[in-house]
Design a protein around this motif. Structure first.
Motif, mmCIF file in Angstrom:
data_model
loop_
_atom_site.group_PDB
_atom_site.id
_atom_site.type_symbol
_atom_site.label_atom_id
_atom_site.label_comp_id
_atom_site.label_asym_id
_atom_site.label_seq_id
_atom_site.Cartn_x
_atom_site.Cartn_y
_atom_site.Cartn_z
ATOM 1 N N GLY A 154 0.812 -1.204 0.000
ATOM 2 C CA GLY A 154 0.000 0.000 0.000
ATOM 3 C C GLY A 154 0.848 1.257 0.000
ATOM 4 O O GLY A 154 2.071 1.211 -0.141
ATOM 5 N N GLY A 155 0.185 2.401 0.155
ATOM 6 C CA GLY A 155 0.880 3.680 0.117
ATOM 7 C C GLY A 155 0.426 4.511 -1.061
ATOM 8 O O GLY A 155 -0.728 4.428 -1.486
ATOM 9 N N LYS A 156 1.352 5.295 -1.613
ATOM 10 C CA LYS A 156 1.026 6.176 -2.732
ATOM 11 C C LYS A 156 1.725 5.694 -4.002
ATOM 12 O O LYS A 156 2.873 5.264 -3.961
ATOM 13 C CB LYS A 156 1.457 7.613 -2.437
ATOM 14 C CG LYS A 156 0.681 8.282 -1.308
ATOM 15 C CD LYS A 156 1.120 9.727 -1.131
ATOM 16 C CE LYS A 156 0.313 10.406 -0.036
ATOM 17 N NZ LYS A 156 0.712 11.833 0.138
ATOM 18 N N LEU A 171 -6.832 -1.095 -9.207
ATOM 19 C CA LEU A 171 -8.088 -0.954 -8.464
ATOM 20 C C LEU A 171 -8.614 -2.305 -7.985
ATOM 21 O O LEU A 171 -9.223 -2.395 -6.910
ATOM 22 C CB LEU A 171 -9.147 -0.274 -9.342
ATOM 23 C CG LEU A 171 -8.918 1.201 -9.667
ATOM 24 C CD1 LEU A 171 -9.969 1.696 -10.645
ATOM 25 C CD2 LEU A 171 -8.940 2.046 -8.392
ATOM 26 N N LEU A 172 -8.389 -3.362 -8.752
ATOM 27 C CA LEU A 172 -8.899 -4.676 -8.376
ATOM 28 C C LEU A 172 -8.048 -5.347 -7.296
ATOM 29 O O LEU A 172 -8.559 -6.122 -6.490
ATOM 30 C CB LEU A 172 -8.978 -5.574 -9.615
ATOM 31 C CG LEU A 172 -10.086 -5.203 -10.603
ATOM 32 C CD1 LEU A 172 -9.857 -5.878 -11.948
ATOM 33 C CD2 LEU A 172 -11.460 -5.560 -10.047
ATOM 34 N N ALA A 173 -6.752 -5.041 -7.259
ATOM 35 C CA ALA A 173 -5.873 -5.679 -6.277
ATOM 36 C C ALA A 173 -5.772 -4.901 -4.966
ATOM 37 O O ALA A 173 -5.658 -5.489 -3.882
ATOM 38 C CB ALA A 173 -4.472 -5.864 -6.867
ATOM 39 N N HIS A 182 -3.276 5.194 -2.156
ATOM 40 C CA HIS A 182 -3.655 6.430 -2.850
ATOM 41 C C HIS A 182 -3.083 6.346 -4.251
ATOM 42 O O HIS A 182 -1.870 6.374 -4.439
ATOM 43 C CB HIS A 182 -3.129 7.661 -2.119
ATOM 44 C CG HIS A 182 -3.592 8.951 -2.720
ATOM 45 N ND1 HIS A 182 -3.199 10.183 -2.252
ATOM 46 C CD2 HIS A 182 -4.425 9.206 -3.767
ATOM 47 C CE1 HIS A 182 -3.763 11.140 -2.991
ATOM 48 N NE2 HIS A 182 -4.512 10.559 -3.916
ATOM 49 N N LEU A 183 -3.971 6.224 -5.243
ATOM 50 C CA LEU A 183 -3.581 6.054 -6.640
ATOM 51 C C LEU A 183 -3.874 7.319 -7.423
ATOM 52 O O LEU A 183 -5.002 7.823 -7.405
ATOM 53 C CB LEU A 183 -4.347 4.878 -7.256
ATOM 54 C CG LEU A 183 -4.235 4.672 -8.769
ATOM 55 C CD1 LEU A 183 -2.800 4.384 -9.179
ATOM 56 C CD2 LEU A 183 -5.176 3.558 -9.219
ATOM 57 N N THR A 215 -9.036 10.555 -11.816
ATOM 58 C CA THR A 215 -7.573 10.652 -11.805
ATOM 59 C C THR A 215 -6.989 10.486 -10.404
ATOM 60 O O THR A 215 -5.767 10.481 -10.248
ATOM 61 C CB THR A 215 -7.107 12.000 -12.378
ATOM 62 O OG1 THR A 215 -7.632 13.065 -11.576
ATOM 63 C CG2 THR A 215 -7.558 12.156 -13.817
ATOM 64 N N SER A 216 -7.831 10.338 -9.396
ATOM 65 C CA SER A 216 -7.352 10.162 -8.021
ATOM 66 C C SER A 216 -8.267 9.188 -7.298
ATOM 67 O O SER A 216 -9.488 9.352 -7.324
ATOM 68 C CB SER A 216 -7.311 11.500 -7.283
ATOM 69 O OG SER A 216 -6.875 11.327 -5.951
ATOM 70 N N PHE A 217 -7.661 8.168 -6.669
ATOM 71 C CA PHE A 217 -8.417 7.148 -5.952
ATOM 72 C C PHE A 217 -7.781 6.918 -4.578
ATOM 73 O O PHE A 217 -6.559 6.892 -4.453
ATOM 74 C CB PHE A 217 -8.407 5.813 -6.702
ATOM 75 C CG PHE A 217 -9.087 5.849 -8.040
ATOM 76 C CD1 PHE A 217 -10.415 5.463 -8.174
ATOM 77 C CD2 PHE A 217 -8.394 6.254 -9.173
ATOM 78 C CE1 PHE A 217 -11.037 5.487 -9.412
ATOM 79 C CE2 PHE A 217 -9.007 6.278 -10.408
ATOM 80 C CZ PHE A 217 -10.333 5.901 -10.536
ATOM 81 N N ILE A 218 -8.609 6.727 -3.582
ATOM 82 C CA ILE A 218 -8.162 6.243 -2.281
ATOM 83 C C ILE A 218 -8.908 4.937 -2.029
ATOM 84 O O ILE A 218 -10.133 4.915 -1.938
ATOM 85 C CB ILE A 218 -8.435 7.249 -1.162
ATOM 86 C CG1 ILE A 218 -7.661 8.549 -1.410
ATOM 87 C CG2 ILE A 218 -8.043 6.654 0.194
ATOM 88 C CD1 ILE A 218 -7.960 9.645 -0.406
ATOM 89 N N ILE A 219 -8.133 3.836 -1.947
ATOM 90 C CA ILE A 219 -8.724 2.507 -1.789
ATOM 91 C C ILE A 219 -8.426 2.008 -0.389
ATOM 92 O O ILE A 219 -7.260 1.912 0.018
ATOM 93 C CB ILE A 219 -8.173 1.517 -2.828
ATOM 94 C CG1 ILE A 219 -8.375 2.065 -4.253
ATOM 95 C CG2 ILE A 219 -8.862 0.172 -2.698
ATOM 96 C CD1 ILE A 219 -7.127 2.548 -4.912
ATOM 97 N N THR A 220 -9.469 1.705 0.346
ATOM 98 C CA THR A 220 -9.311 1.190 1.702
ATOM 99 C C THR A 220 -8.716 -0.210 1.660
ATOM 100 O O THR A 220 -9.168 -1.070 0.900
ATOM 101 C CB THR A 220 -10.667 1.151 2.422
ATOM 102 O OG1 THR A 220 -11.236 2.461 2.417
ATOM 103 C CG2 THR A 220 -10.514 0.672 3.856
ATOM 104 N N GLY A 221 -7.697 -0.436 2.472
ATOM 105 C CA GLY A 221 -7.055 -1.742 2.520
ATOM 106 C C GLY A 221 -7.746 -2.706 3.467
ATOM 107 O O GLY A 221 -8.720 -2.364 4.164
#
Length: 425
Positions: A154-156, A171-173, A182-183, A215-221
């Motif tokens: 994870g991370g940026k 996004l799927l992984a 943060h993508l 253009t910006s995603f925050i994915i909860t782990g």
């Protein structure tokens, strides 16, 4: 394999085959899930078959019976399965499974045929490296074969969005990584394909946030996929060929199985054909015919790059000039589709020239010729449409490539009246 195609007029009803994009996502998610999934009416040949092998390589159990897949997922055990992922010709499968393969510490190696080896994947691998993976590209001249090893932490990270598949893979992984991700996406293209992935994440209750322009995603782990039970939607990319065939042969077709609420970008092909002058009626099923003259126009293909080969054939039928533009990513598909369609249609007498991001096509009378499909399924099928609308006989090499997404193309189109003959090599 060669196809011999002669002038044809198509009429009748066609059931559109299943979506490659949805099939591969369904298999990846089911392979990663905690439990047993059921996938009904998937694409089981070509890219779909490669995705089945990839799911098994991750460690999932996949059983195929009666046009249905049963998948027992790995439920968080990211270190099982095989070291080798043989992806055949599947660029989508390679890209989408690459991030999942880096979830654990097992070293994985991806390879495929010569066409797949020519396609880019380094932007995704670099993005994964920022999240904790390590990778090695084995050749100086191409980006496959490669090895990748996690675990992702994870991370940026930032990824080049020239291919939507790079974005979708992450996004799927990323929901399965322990920490948040943060993508940031630069140079974004093909947004509807990202929307397909987001459709899946929402369906499964995955937590994430994104900017309006994607253009910006925050994915909860620390999340987990639950098993799915789904009938794979029909494929608008495959429907494109039937729609264009009905128009260029002055026939009338009814296409069944399409869901216009689906986020697939190629559904806009029907809008484009309408604007060009074709008679398109969308009711319970889609009726496509052409009793009027098509007119040339500018078509922005950024959200539907796979439509370029088929629409270049429709453009030959249109009066005046047609510009198929804003689709530079068509150069990094199975082939450089901009260059290839320019070359092969020119052999058939088309007035066509390349732009950096598309094609300019004048109204042209096509003549039968010996052309090459360049081992690209969409190029092969587009040239078959051109042959149906050409004077004389058209011979298409490497026609077996059509099976990647449309294994029943010849059977289906002959039932509609297409004059196609198969010559085995």
């Amino acid at each position: 394999m060669k196809w011999i195609v002669r002038p044809s007029k198509l009429n009748g009803t066609l059931e559109v085959p299943p979506s490659k994009s949805h099939t591969i996502r369904a298999l990846l998610i089911s392979a990663l899930a905690n439990g047993t999934s059921t996938i009904r009416k998937p694409l089981l040949t070509g890219d779909g078959g490669s995705a089945v092998k990839a799911a098994r390589a991750l460690g999932a159990y996949v059983e195929s019976k009666d046009s249905q897949l049963t998948v027992d997922g790995i439920a968080g055990d990211f270190n099982g399965g095989d070291e080798l992922f043989d992806m055949g010709n599947s660029g989508t499968g390679t890209t989408l499974f690459a991030s999942a393969a880096a979830l654990g510490h097992k070293l994985r190696r991806f390879d495929g045929d010569n066409s797949l080896r020519s396609r880019p994947i380094k932007p995704l691998l670099e993005s994964l490296a920022n999240l904790g993976a390590s990778y090695t590209i084995e050749s100086e001249n191409q980006e496959l074969p490669f090895t990748i090893q996690g675990p992702l932490k994870g991370g940026k990270t930032v990824v080049d969005g020239i291919s939507s598949q790079f974005v979708s893979s992450l996004l799927l992984a990323c929901p399965l990584i322990k920490n948040n991700t943060h993508l940031t996406v630069s140079n974004i293209h093909e947004q509807p394909y990202i929307e397909i992935t987001l459709w899946w994440l929402r369906k499964l209750g995955i937590e994430f946030e994104h900017s309006q322009n994607l253009t910006s995603f925050i994915i909860t782990g620390g999340q987990q996929y639950e098993p799915v039970d789904i009938t794979v939607p029909a494929d608008f990319s495959s429907a494109t060929f039937a729609a264009v065939a009905g128009v260029v042969t002055n026939g009338e077709l009814k296409l069944t199985g399409l869901d216009f609420s689906d986020p697939q970008g190629d559904k806009d092909v029907f809008k484009v054909l309408t604007e060009m002058g074709a008679d398109v009626r969308i009711e319970q099923q889609v009726a496509v015919s052409n009793s009027r003259e098509l007119k040339g126009m500018f078509v922005d293909l950024n959200s539907m790059p796979d439509a370029l080969p088929a629409l270049s054939v429709a453009a030959c039928k249109a009066s005046g000039e047609t510009l198929l533009g804003n689709v530079e990513q068509a150069r990094i598909k199975e082939t450089d589709r901009i260059a290839v369609m320019c070359s092969e249609l020119s052999k058939m007498g088309a007035s066509v020239r390349e732009h950096p991001d598309g094609l300019v096509i004048q109204h042209s009378t096509l003549k039968g010729a010996h052309v090459s499909g360049h081992d690209d399924h969409r190029v092969v099928m587009a040239l078959a449409l051109a042959g149906m609308n050409a004077e004389g006989e058209t011979v298409i090499d490497s026609a077996e490539a059509a099976a990647v997404t449309y294994p029943t193309f010849v059977e289906d189109f002959k039932a509609l009246g297409a004059d196609i003959q198969i010559l085995e090599s």
